[in-house]
Design a protein around this motif. Structure first.
Motif, PDB file in Angstrom:
ATOM      1  N   THR A   2       0.688  -1.146  -0.145  1.00  0.00           N
ATOM      2  CA  THR A   2       0.147   0.094  -0.046  1.00  0.00           C
ATOM      3  C   THR A   2       0.830   1.345  -0.094  1.00  0.00           C
ATOM      4  O   THR A   2       1.652   1.376   0.698  1.00  0.00           O
ATOM      5  N   ASP A   3       0.551   2.205  -0.854  1.00  0.00           N
ATOM      6  CA  ASP A   3       1.225   3.668  -0.994  1.00  0.00           C
ATOM      7  C   ASP A   3       0.728   4.719  -0.139  1.00  0.00           C
ATOM      8  O   ASP A   3      -0.399   4.908  -0.178  1.00  0.00           O
ATOM      9  N   LEU A   4       1.562   4.876   1.032  1.00  0.00           N
ATOM     10  CA  LEU A   4       0.858   5.976   1.929  1.00  0.00           C
ATOM     11  C   LEU A   4       1.782   7.259   1.743  1.00  0.00           C
ATOM     12  O   LEU A   4       1.883   8.169   2.921  1.00  0.00           O
ATOM     13  N   SER A   5       1.966   7.398   0.631  1.00  0.00           N
ATOM     14  CA  SER A   5       2.939   8.702   0.549  1.00  0.00           C
ATOM     15  C   SER A   5       2.146   9.958   0.903  1.00  0.00           C
ATOM     16  O   SER A   5       0.821  10.000   0.454  1.00  0.00           O
ATOM     17  N   GLY A   6       2.497  10.663   1.210  1.00  0.00           N
ATOM     18  CA  GLY A   6       1.663  12.095   1.893  1.00  0.00           C
ATOM     19  C   GLY A   6       1.042  11.842   3.256  1.00  0.00           C
ATOM     20  O   GLY A   6       0.425  12.779   3.868  1.00  0.00           O
ATOM     21  N   LYS A   7       1.057  10.722   3.707  1.00  0.00           N
ATOM     22  CA  LYS A   7       0.235  10.441   5.033  1.00  0.00           C
ATOM     23  C   LYS A   7       1.219  10.607   6.134  1.00  0.00           C
ATOM     24  O   LYS A   7       2.399  10.519   5.910  1.00  0.00           O
ATOM     25  N   VAL A   8       0.722  11.046   7.392  1.00  0.00           N
ATOM     26  CA  VAL A   8       1.396  11.198   8.472  1.00  0.00           C
ATOM     27  C   VAL A   8       1.113  10.421   9.662  1.00  0.00           C
ATOM     28  O   VAL A   8      -0.227  10.388   9.964  1.00  0.00           O
ATOM     29  N   ALA A   9       2.112   9.710  10.246  1.00  0.00           N
ATOM     30  CA  ALA A   9       1.662   8.891  11.517  1.00  0.00           C
ATOM     31  C   ALA A   9       2.245   9.184  12.672  1.00  0.00           C
ATOM     32  O   ALA A   9       3.335   9.800  12.684  1.00  0.00           O
ATOM     33  N   LEU A  10       1.609   8.843  13.850  1.00  0.00           N
ATOM     34  CA  LEU A  10       2.175   9.083  15.235  1.00  0.00           C
ATOM     35  C   LEU A  10       2.085   7.768  15.655  1.00  0.00           C
ATOM     36  O   LEU A  10       1.041   7.226  15.876  1.00  0.00           O
ATOM     37  N   ILE A  11       3.137   7.277  16.250  1.00  0.00           N
ATOM     38  CA  ILE A  11       3.419   6.114  16.927  1.00  0.00           C
ATOM     39  C   ILE A  11       3.985   6.254  18.225  1.00  0.00           C
ATOM     40  O   ILE A  11       5.206   6.880  18.461  1.00  0.00           O
ATOM     41  N   THR A  12       3.280   5.761  19.476  1.00  0.00           N
ATOM     42  CA  THR A  12       3.742   5.666  20.675  1.00  0.00           C
ATOM     43  C   THR A  12       4.565   4.391  20.777  1.00  0.00           C
ATOM     44  O   THR A  12       4.171   3.336  20.204  1.00  0.00           O
ATOM     45  N   GLY A  13       5.675   4.389  21.556  1.00  0.00           N
ATOM     46  CA  GLY A  13       6.294   3.427  21.971  1.00  0.00           C
ATOM     47  C   GLY A  13       7.192   2.760  20.809  1.00  0.00           C
ATOM     48  O   GLY A  13       7.386   1.566  20.715  1.00  0.00           O
ATOM     49  N   ALA A  14       7.955   3.870  20.007  1.00  0.00           N
ATOM     50  CA  ALA A  14       8.338   3.632  18.749  1.00  0.00           C
ATOM     51  C   ALA A  14       9.769   3.174  19.005  1.00  0.00           C
ATOM     52  O   ALA A  14      10.504   3.176  17.813  1.00  0.00           O
TER      53      ALA A  14
END
Length: 253
Positions: A2-14
């Motif tokens: 899957t192409d997630l270009s342009g998406k922003v993610a926040l991950i806790t415990g990374a």
């Protein structure tokens, strides 16, 4: 993938384990990422690895029991990367042991870092996701919450089951904003699971025999890439569910 270009993610415990594996997979799919962790050095190492792979990531110190730190994490995603599309509520302290042995402090810490932190971040993320046309939120539970014998897992299971309830509520309440909320229940090669194996060798051996696929999930390949797939358009009608990424071990029916 899957192409997630342009998406922003926040991950806790990374900074390690499942969170790090998800970070690597989301970055490989094109997402920009805010890596939040209690120990800045750990999440910075994850950010450096992503940079070496050609991705874009920002590392920040974040104690998920602090409402101010959670707000700062979301603000960083919005101000530095332009918005927020994917939230991964991975970090958590878990209260382990028999009921008589679990202290009030450990139980409270489990709820503060688990259900309360997840709910806080869901509420903080919602308006930003809505502004971008929708998003995906991933909360984390465990098959420990549905064991037939809860001896030693009552407090842990209670915390994790509370998170599943929040997922169901979030899916119902945020659905009109095109925000999907899912619970993930993984078995993965994390430091926590490895530590449990070492401390409980006989129980671990019996546990392995209950996994139909006969192995523990790989952090990036099995857990991270599944999260990537769940973020994609092909699965955008899926919300409110508990998804066990565990080789077929648990039965959440």
């Amino acid at each position: 993938m899957t192409d997630l270009s342009g998406k922003v993610a926040l991950i806790t415990g990374a900074g390690q384990g499942v969170g790090q594996g998800i970070a690597f997979a989301l970055s490989a799919a094109g997402a920009s990422i805010v890596l939040a962790g209690r120990t800045l050095e750990k999440v910075q190492k994850t950010a450096d690895e992503i940079s070496q792979r050609g991705g874009n990531a920002i590392a920040i110190a974040c104690n998920v029991k602090s409402a101010d730190d959670l707000a700062k994490a979301v603000d960083t995603a919005v101000k530095e990367l332009g918005g927020l599309d994917i939230l991964v509520n991975n970090a958590q302290e878990v209260p382990l042991g028999k009921l008589d042995d679990v202290t009030d402090e450990a139980f409270i810490a489990g709820f503060e870092s688990g259900p309360l932190a997840s709910m806080r971040l869901m509420k903080l993320a919602r308006p930003h996701m809505k502004a971008r046309g929708g998003g995906a939120i991933f909360n984390f539970a465990s098959s420990a919450g549905i064991r037939w014998d809860m001896t030693g897992y009552g407090a842990y299971g209670a915390v994790k089951q509370a998170i599943r309830c929040l997922t169901r509520a979030g899916a119902a309440e945020y659905g009109p904003d095109n925000i999907r909320v899912l619970t993930i229940a993984p078995h993965a090669e994390s430091p926590g699971l490895k530590g449990w194996f070492e401390a409980n060798p006989e129980e671990a051996a019996a546990f392995f025999r209950t996994i139909p696929l006969g192995r523990i999930g790989r952090l990036e390949e099995d857990i991270g890439r599944a999260i990537v797939a769940l973020c994609g358009a092909d699965l955008d009608y899926l919300t409110g569910a508990t998804i066990p990424l565990d080789g077929g071990q648990a039965n959440f029916d």
